[in-house]
Enzyme design. Structure first.
Site, short mmCIF file in Angstrom:
data_model
loop_
_atom_site.label_atom_id
_atom_site.label_comp_id
_atom_site.label_asym_id
_atom_site.label_seq_id
_atom_site.Cartn_x
_atom_site.Cartn_y
_atom_site.Cartn_z
NE ARG A 8 -109.93 7.80 -14.94
CZ ARG A 8 -109.19 6.86 -15.54
NH1 ARG A 8 -109.67 5.65 -15.75
NH2 ARG A 8 -107.96 7.13 -15.94
CG HIS B 90 -106.38 3.02 -7.18
ND1 HIS B 90 -106.23 1.69 -7.54
CD2 HIS B 90 -105.44 3.70 -7.86
CE1 HIS B 90 -105.22 1.59 -8.40
NE2 HIS B 90 -104.73 2.79 -8.61
N PRO C 260 -104.46 -5.57 -15.83
CG PRO C 260 -102.29 -6.31 -16.26
CD PRO C 260 -103.15 -5.09 -16.27
CB THR D 282 -106.40 -2.33 -5.08
OG1 THR D 282 -105.53 -3.45 -5.27
CG2 THR D 282 -107.00 -2.40 -3.68
CE LYS E 188 -95.91 -4.16 -4.77
NZ LYS E 188 -97.13 -4.53 -5.50
NE ARG F 297 -104.29 -11.17 -8.29
CZ ARG F 297 -103.09 -10.60 -8.30
NH1 ARG F 297 -102.27 -10.80 -9.31
NH2 ARG F 297 -102.70 -9.84 -7.29
CG HIS G 292 -98.35 4.31 -7.61
ND1 HIS G 292 -98.66 3.48 -8.67
CD2 HIS G 292 -97.53 3.60 -6.81
CE1 HIS G 292 -98.04 2.31 -8.48
NE2 HIS G 292 -97.36 2.36 -7.37
#
Length: 124
Positions: free
Chosen positions: A10, A12, A42, A45, A66, A85, A119
């Site tokens: 949903r 990406h 915020p 992608t 990350k 963005r 993710h």
């Protein structure tokens, strides 16, 4: 409850288009995919490739996420993506986004059985 894999799809996946259709793409998509419901997300992608191609990344190049976890994978090939963005003038509930089209490798975190993306970590 929405599964992590379904949430990834949903948030990406946009296999229906090969790229962002217009500069208004992010404003429309972020809203229609419920990413502006209780706040303006915020950064987000969207990947314009088939779900099978994105799921296949889970068996490609293993890289560190990350957050330090080791279940991230980088695509061997570049993919058509759109980065959304939030703009400086964006204010909830009127979330506003800048649409940027790119061809990049994607990095996703995978888990579960079947082993699927849950993710979106980065694009490089």
């Amino acid at each position: 409850k929405e599964s992590a894999a379904a949430k990834f799809z949903r948030z990406h996946m946009b296999s229906s288009t090969s790229s962002a259709s217009s500069s208004n793409y992010c404003n429309q998509m972020m809203k229609s995919r419920n990413l502006t419901q209780d706040r303006c997300k915020p950064v987000n992608t969207f990947v314009h490739e088939s779900l099978a191609d994105v799921q296949a990344v889970c068996s490609q190049k293993n890289v560190q996420c990350k957050n330090g976890q080791t279940n991230c994978y980088q695509s061997y090939s570049t993919m058509s993506i759109t980065d959304c963005r939030e703009t400086g003038s964006s204010k909830y509930p009127n979330c506003a986004y800048k649409t940027t089209q790119a061809q990049k490798h994607i990095i996703v975190a995978c888990e579960g059985n079947p082993y699927v993306p849950v993710h979106f970590d980065a694009s490089v």
